[in-house]
Structure formats: structure tokens, C-alpha cells
Design an enzyme around this catalytic site. Structure first.
Site, PDB file in Angstrom:
ATOM      1  N   GLY A   1       0.757  -1.243   0.000  1.00  0.00           N
ATOM      2  CA  GLY A   1       0.000   0.000   0.000  1.00  0.00           C
ATOM      3  C   GLY A   1       0.784   1.289   0.000  1.00  0.00           C
ATOM      4  O   GLY A   1       0.216   2.352  -0.245  1.00  0.00           O
TER       5      GLY A   1
ATOM      6  N   GLU B   1       3.771  -6.998   1.645  1.00  0.00           N
ATOM      7  CA  GLU B   1       3.695  -7.316   0.213  1.00  0.00           C
ATOM      8  C   GLU B   1       3.470  -6.063  -0.632  1.00  0.00           C
ATOM      9  O   GLU B   1       2.399  -5.871  -1.176  1.00  0.00           O
ATOM     10  CB  GLU B   1       2.631  -8.378  -0.065  1.00  0.00           C
ATOM     11  CG  GLU B   1       1.316  -8.130   0.631  1.00  0.00           C
ATOM     12  CD  GLU B   1       0.316  -9.266   0.491  1.00  0.00           C
ATOM     13  OE1 GLU B   1       0.690 -10.389   0.149  1.00  0.00           O
ATOM     14  OE2 GLU B   1      -0.868  -8.991   0.745  1.00  0.00           O
ATOM     15  N   PRO B   2       4.506  -5.223  -0.751  1.00  0.00           N
ATOM     16  CA  PRO B   2       4.389  -4.035  -1.591  1.00  0.00           C
ATOM     17  C   PRO B   2       4.407  -4.397  -3.077  1.00  0.00           C
ATOM     18  O   PRO B   2       5.045  -5.374  -3.475  1.00  0.00           O
ATOM     19  CB  PRO B   2       5.644  -3.233  -1.231  1.00  0.00           C
ATOM     20  CG  PRO B   2       6.639  -4.264  -0.783  1.00  0.00           C
ATOM     21  CD  PRO B   2       5.841  -5.347  -0.120  1.00  0.00           C
ATOM     22  N   GLY B   3       3.694  -3.599  -3.866  1.00  0.00           N
ATOM     23  CA  GLY B   3       3.737  -3.758  -5.321  1.00  0.00           C
ATOM     24  C   GLY B   3       4.192  -2.458  -5.951  1.00  0.00           C
ATOM     25  O   GLY B   3       5.318  -2.319  -6.428  1.00  0.00           O
ATOM     26  N   ARG B   4       3.293  -1.462  -5.877  1.00  0.00           N
ATOM     27  CA  ARG B   4       3.551  -0.164  -6.516  1.00  0.00           C
ATOM     28  C   ARG B   4       4.905   0.440  -6.134  1.00  0.00           C
ATOM     29  O   ARG B   4       5.644   0.903  -6.992  1.00  0.00           O
ATOM     30  CB  ARG B   4       2.435   0.807  -6.084  1.00  0.00           C
ATOM     31  CG  ARG B   4       2.438   2.135  -6.804  1.00  0.00           C
ATOM     32  CD  ARG B   4       1.425   3.087  -6.155  1.00  0.00           C
ATOM     33  NE  ARG B   4       0.124   2.491  -5.999  1.00  0.00           N
ATOM     34  CZ  ARG B   4      -0.850   2.530  -6.913  1.00  0.00           C
ATOM     35  NH1 ARG B   4      -0.668   3.172  -8.041  1.00  0.00           N
ATOM     36  NH2 ARG B   4      -2.003   1.936  -6.682  1.00  0.00           N
TER      37      ARG B   4
ATOM     38  N   ARG C   1      -4.652   3.989 -16.146  1.00  0.00           N
ATOM     39  CA  ARG C   1      -4.889   4.585 -14.828  1.00  0.00           C
ATOM     40  C   ARG C   1      -5.575   5.943 -14.879  1.00  0.00           C
ATOM     41  O   ARG C   1      -6.484   6.193 -14.083  1.00  0.00           O
ATOM     42  CB  ARG C   1      -3.599   4.633 -14.009  1.00  0.00           C
ATOM     43  CG  ARG C   1      -3.072   3.225 -13.655  1.00  0.00           C
ATOM     44  CD  ARG C   1      -1.943   3.253 -12.654  1.00  0.00           C
ATOM     45  NE  ARG C   1      -2.385   3.710 -11.353  1.00  0.00           N
ATOM     46  CZ  ARG C   1      -2.151   4.907 -10.851  1.00  0.00           C
ATOM     47  NH1 ARG C   1      -1.442   5.791 -11.524  1.00  0.00           N
ATOM     48  NH2 ARG C   1      -2.620   5.228  -9.666  1.00  0.00           N
TER      49      ARG C   1
ATOM     50  N   TYR D   1      -8.822   5.782 -12.751  1.00  0.00           N
ATOM     51  CA  TYR D   1      -8.757   6.375 -11.401  1.00  0.00           C
ATOM     52  C   TYR D   1      -8.505   7.878 -11.437  1.00  0.00           C
ATOM     53  O   TYR D   1      -8.102   8.451 -10.413  1.00  0.00           O
ATOM     54  CB  TYR D   1      -7.594   5.773 -10.605  1.00  0.00           C
ATOM     55  CG  TYR D   1      -7.466   4.284 -10.569  1.00  0.00           C
ATOM     56  CD1 TYR D   1      -8.421   3.492  -9.932  1.00  0.00           C
ATOM     57  CD2 TYR D   1      -6.362   3.655 -11.131  1.00  0.00           C
ATOM     58  CE1 TYR D   1      -8.261   2.125  -9.863  1.00  0.00           C
ATOM     59  CE2 TYR D   1      -6.198   2.284 -11.072  1.00  0.00           C
ATOM     60  CZ  TYR D   1      -7.149   1.519 -10.435  1.00  0.00           C
ATOM     61  OH  TYR D   1      -6.988   0.162 -10.369  1.00  0.00           O
TER      62      TYR D   1
ATOM     63  N   CYS E   1     -10.219   5.908 -29.360  1.00  0.00           N
ATOM     64  CA  CYS E   1     -11.500   6.530 -29.672  1.00  0.00           C
ATOM     65  C   CYS E   1     -12.348   6.664 -28.422  1.00  0.00           C
ATOM     66  O   CYS E   1     -13.327   5.937 -28.230  1.00  0.00           O
ATOM     67  CB  CYS E   1     -12.227   5.704 -30.713  1.00  0.00           C
ATOM     68  SG  CYS E   1     -11.308   5.725 -32.227  1.00  0.00           S
ATOM     69  N   GLU E   2     -11.940   7.570 -27.578  1.00  0.00           N
ATOM     70  CA  GLU E   2     -12.561   7.726 -26.269  1.00  0.00           C
ATOM     71  C   GLU E   2     -12.145   9.123 -25.806  1.00  0.00           C
ATOM     72  O   GLU E   2     -10.953   9.399 -25.712  1.00  0.00           O
ATOM     73  CB  GLU E   2     -11.944   6.661 -25.355  1.00  0.00           C
ATOM     74  CG  GLU E   2     -12.647   6.245 -24.134  1.00  0.00           C
ATOM     75  CD  GLU E   2     -13.849   5.345 -24.384  1.00  0.00           C
ATOM     76  OE1 GLU E   2     -14.827   5.594 -23.695  1.00  0.00           O
ATOM     77  OE2 GLU E   2     -13.811   4.450 -25.245  1.00  0.00           O
TER      78      GLU E   2
HETATM   79  C1  LIG Z   1      -2.619  -4.910  -4.553  1.00  0.00           C
HETATM   80  C2  LIG Z   1      -2.242  -5.635  -3.342  1.00  0.00           C
HETATM   81  C3  LIG Z   1      -0.996  -5.442  -2.763  1.00  0.00           C
HETATM   82  C4  LIG Z   1      -0.009  -4.420  -3.256  1.00  0.00           C
HETATM   83  O1  LIG Z   1      -0.475  -3.120  -3.144  1.00  0.00           O
HETATM   84  P1  LIG Z   1       0.467  -1.892  -3.529  1.00  0.00           P
HETATM   85  O2  LIG Z   1      -0.345  -0.701  -3.237  1.00  0.00           O
HETATM   86  O3  LIG Z   1       0.779  -2.035  -4.975  1.00  0.00           O
HETATM   87  O4  LIG Z   1       1.685  -1.986  -2.678  1.00  0.00           O
HETATM   88  C5  LIG Z   1      -0.660  -6.222  -1.677  1.00  0.00           C
HETATM   89  N1  LIG Z   1      -1.507  -7.150  -1.197  1.00  0.00           N
HETATM   90  C6  LIG Z   1      -2.718  -7.366  -1.730  1.00  0.00           C
HETATM   91  C7  LIG Z   1      -3.586  -8.409  -1.172  1.00  0.00           C
HETATM   92  C8  LIG Z   1      -3.129  -6.621  -2.813  1.00  0.00           C
HETATM   93  O5  LIG Z   1      -4.340  -6.832  -3.327  1.00  0.00           O
END
Ligand SMILES: *Cc1c(COP(=O)(O)O)cnc(C)c1O
Length: 472
Positions: free
Chosen positions: A276, A318-321, A358, A362, A389-390
Site C-alpha cells: 500500500g 507485500e508491496p507492489g507499486r 490509470r 482512477y 476513440c474515447e
Molecule cells: C494490490 C495488493 C498489494 C499491493 O499493493 P500496492 O499498493 O501495490 O503496494 C498487496 N496485497 C494485496 C492483497 C493486494 O491486493
């Protein structure tokens, strides 16, 4: 920190990272451009030692350019911060939905991170990248039976989201008597945070996870299933979050449930606090650093455990972004221009919502530079439009840029997360190529989709071909 050299305030230089010591790089999520970004002697943007205008000449546009150093730096900052700020065991796992492809999974794996996947396709990709199943956590609010079986065969940990899945898993795992399945339970912690409604997940009205009042029943059910080895609890409150308080509140809630779970005799020793942490999409964004985020989470867990006299659990995040978002930019070629006097000037680029959905999904805001004239004065405010086309296909509304011409290379920053992974073929536009850059070397990691690729899944039933006879 972003550069504030006033002589350059008026140019594309203003987004360059202010990095003095590559052994102690800043937190990538606080930068707009990747850490290795600089301006070369031709006044062009360079990333990973590669000139963006040269990359576009060679590979075409739109083009995703991923900086290996920035990605590895983010991975290391997460791991090192957990080692520094948490006295128990810890594991950082990459939420691969942010960008799942072989090369990125491989780099992240080589940095010692685990993986979070949410579908059979993401699991397949991660395994094919060479990741061991026991480092993979399988998420999702509606996993199919096939996906559950695939996850079990692959030796993943499964994060159970709901009753249907729990009962399916209890059945499947009981048939497979040799080995119990490692599972965790996902809770909806009832925590509000300030982010876009679509990326909020921790409030009670969420499609994800067990409601807290279901938990006692869930725990008692799981405790009677020897084929399910319930090792921990999980929660994720949302994405692109700048505040630390909701993560600290979550720590308190999770530790409370950790204690309750132990009353059911479950060997729960792991807490997964989700991801997050936000990143900078504009100079107005102000997320904490990776280290600050980890410190806030780790100390909240430690003090909650201390107050309840519990031993420290294994802590998983569990970071992604914030791992991949700031490591990538998207290069476009500028094309047509439309000036509507007193209203707005549009400049169009050769991509848009198909490579970056995005903004239309969003209302996300981005920044851009003109890579072939980095020192040019910023003289006009234009709206950068995509080619789909949007009418909502806008890459950046009101971008402050130099006067642009057709053929200029416009580079949008911070496009590593949820861009390629949410890309589509809308208007039958092939998804762009992705290039990995590092110390002057550029490697293709994803090929551009060709016209042939676009029709590869199409089928023509014979009777449609036969009916051609009736054509004039
Ligand atoms: C999307 C998600 C993440 C990663 O979120 P980020 O904002 O990208 O860090 C981690 N855990 C779960 C379960 C998610 O759905």
C-alpha cells in the site's frame, strides 16, 4: 528529494533525482524519474546509461523503459529496513500484479523477495521465471478449483478469502493426504484510509476477506481440519497510501486476532500486513520513504506484541507499486496538435489508455518531460491526449511543457506499476515493448505486439468462410 536548482526550474531537469551517492540512494518512491535519470551532452534524457531518444529509434514507441538499479534499490531498501527495524523474522514479498513478467520476477527473486500472485496466470509467470513455489503466496477473492489445485501442487501458501474457498480447500486438501496445505486467513480489518475508492480494500464494505465477526467461526472450522496448516493472518488496507496511521492501526488489529487465534490451538506465527505504500506521480505527492514505512509498521507490531506479551510473529509485507512504480517510464512520440483558442491545446501521442489505463480508471495524474530537449523552457500548458476513440483517453491534463513539435519524444514518469499489467488491446493497438536498462546496456524484456499477435487468438468458423460465396 526532487531537485530544486532554480536555474533549471523551468525545464525538464526539475524532475531529475537529486542523487549524490549511489551507495546510499534515496527512496525510489519519492522520485518522479528513476534514480539513474540524467541529461546527457545532447540535452537528451538518459536512464540506466541509455539515451531515451536512441531507445525509441531502435525499439519504436510507445516504449516502457525499466531501470534495473531503481528496482533493485527498492527491493533492498525494503529488505534492509525490515532487518534494521524488526527484531523478529521477516519476509518481503512482491505483489506481482503491479507488473508480472519473467524478467521483473527474476530480478525481484534474485533480491531475495517472495511473491504474491492473484491468479493462475500470475502463478504460472512467477514459476516460469524460476521462483520456487514455497516463496509464493496465492491471493484472490474467487479462486477457481483449478487455481487452488495449481497452487497446492506448486507448494504455495494460500491466503483464504472466504467460506466457499475455505470449504473447497478443506475438501481438496483432505484428498491429498500426504501433506497439509499452508494457508493464511484474510481479514477485513475495518480500517479506512484516504485513497481512491477503487483501491481501498480494508474498510468493512469490501469484497475482500472475512468480516471480523466471522473469524471465531472460521478459526474453529480451520482448527478441525488437519489438512489445513493455518500459519497466519493477512490483511491489506489499500493502495497509494501516504499516511502511516492506518498501517499502525492495522498492526494493532492483526496482533489482537493473532492472540485470539492462539486460543483455538492454531500454530499462527505469521502476520502479513499487505502493501500500500504510495509513490510520487507529481511533485505534490509526499509519501513516506520505504524505510519510514517499514519502521512504522515494524514498531507498531512490536509494541502491540509487547503489550500483550506475545512473541514476535514472522512479519510479511507485500508491496507492489512502491517496488516497481518509480523504476519505469513510458516514452511516446508526439504527433498531431489541435489548438482550440481560449479553451485548450491538445497534443496527441502514439499510445494512451491501452498502455496506461490509470488516468481513465482512477483519474490518475502524471508528469512528463520532452526527452530530446530536456533544458528547453517550459512555455505552454497543453493536454496530452492518447490516440484511442474515447474522449476520456487523456494521458495528462494540463501538462506544463516546452513548445512541442511532431516527432518529439514525450516521456511520462512513474509508469512501472499497474500500467503494463492493466494494459489492453483496445482499438487493436498492440501492447508496447518493454526494455530493461542498466549501465548503458538495453535488453528487450517484453516484445511489442504485432498485428499478427493481435489476431492470434481469433478463430474463423468454416461456415463463415463458406458464406463468402454469397458476397457480390
Ligand atoms: C494490490 C495488493 C498489494 C499491493 O499493493 P500496492 O499498493 O501495490 O503496494 C498487496 N496485497 C494485496 C492483497 C493486494 O491486493
Amino acid at each position: 528529494m526532487l531537485s530544486t536548482d532554480s536555474s533549471l526550474q523551468n525545464s525538464g531537469h526539475k524532475y531529475l533525482p537529486n542523487i549524490t551517492d549511489f551507495n546510499h540512494p534515496p527512496s525510489p518512491n519519492q522520485e518522479l524519474l528513476p534514480l539513474t535519470a540524467k541529461v546527457n551532452s545532447n540535452d537528451c534524457l538518459e536512464i540506466g546509461g541509455c539515451d531515451l531518444t536512441e531507445l525509441v529509434k531502435q525499439y519504436g514507441s510507445p516504449l516502457y523503459v525499466v531501470d534495473e538499479f531503481t528496482l533493485r534499490t527498492a527491493c533492498r531498501q525494503y529488505r534492509n529496513s525490515f532487518l534494521k527495524y524488526y527484531s523478529g523474522e521477516s519476509q518481503v514479498i512482491y505483489a506481482s500484479k503491479a507488473w508480472s513478467c519473467l524478467a521483473i520476477c527474476r530480478i525481484v527473486d534474485s533480491e531475495g523477495l517472495g511473491f504474491d500472485v492473484v491468479s493462475g496466470g500470475e502463478l504460472f509467470t512467477t514459476l516460469k521465471a524460476g521462483v520456487k513455489g514455497n516463496k509464493i503466496y496465492f491471493h484472490g477473492n474467487n479462486k477457481s478449483i483449478e487455481e487452488l489445485k495449481f497452487a497446492i501442487e506448486s507448494d504455495c501458501t494460500i491466503i483464504i478469502d472466504n467460506w466457499l474457498e475455505l470449504t473447497h480447500l478443506a475438501e481438496i486438501s483432505a484428498q491429498n493426504s500426504q501433506k497439509s496445505v499452508r494457508v493464511m486467513l484474510r481479514l477485513t480489518p475495518g480500517i479506512e484510509c484516504h485513497t481512491h475508492e477503487y483501491i481501498r480494500t480494508g474498510h468493512l464494505d469490501s469484497k475482500f476477506g472475512f468480516d471480523p465477526n466471522q473469524i471465531p467461526e472460521v478459526l474453529s472450522y480451520v482448527s478441525q481440519k488437519p489438512s489445513l496448516n493455518c500459519v497466519g493472518l493477512h490483511a491489506h488496507i489499500g493502495s497509494q497510501i501516504f499516511e502511516r496511521q492506518p498501517h499502525q492501526d492495522l498492526a494493532e488489529v492483526l496482533v489482537e486476532w493473532l492472540q485470539k487465534a492462539q486460543e483455538y490451538g492454531l500454530p499462527i506465527q505469521e502476520l502479513n500486513v499487505g502493501g500500500g505504500l504510495g509513490i510520487c506521480y507529481t511533485e505534490a505527492d509526499d509519501p513516506p520513504t520505504i524505510a519510514e514505512w517499514v519502521q512504522a509498521v515494524a514498531s507498531a507490531i512490536e509494541s502491540a506484541c509487547h503489550n500483550r506479551q506475545l512473541p514476535l510473529p514472522k512479519l510479511i509485507a507485500e508491496p507492489g507499486r512502491s517496488l516497481v512504480g518509480s523504476a519505469c517510464v513510458t516514452a511516446y512520440t508526439v504527433g498531431s496538435r489541435k489548438e482550440i483558442p481560449e479553451i485548450r491545446t491538445y497534443i496527441a501521442v502514439d499510445g494512451g489508455m491501452s498502455d496506461n489505463p490509470r488516468p481513465i480508471t482512477y483519474q490518475s495524474v502524471y508528469r512528463a518531460v520532452i526527452a530530446n530537449r530536456m533544458s528547453a523552457k517550459l512555455t505552454e500548458t497543453v493536454t496530452v491526449a492518447g490516440k484511442h476513440c474515447e474522449s476520456g483517453d487523456i494521458v495528462i491534463k494540463d501538462a506544463l511543457l516546452p513548445k512541442t513539435e511532431s516527432g518529439d519524444i514525450l516521456v511520462v514518469t512513474s509508469t512501472g506499476a499497474y500500467n503494463y499489467s492493466m494494459a489492453s488491446n483496445y482499438n487493436r493497438i498492440g501492447r508496447p515493448a518493454a526494455i530493461l536498462v542498466n549501465q548503458g546496456e538495453a535488453n528487450l524484456i517484453i516484445q511489442r505486439e504485432s498485428y499478427q499477435n493481435l489476431i492470434a487468438q481469433d478463430c474463423l468458423p468454416a461456415r463463415l468462410i463458406d458464406s463468402d460465396k454469397n458476397k457480390d
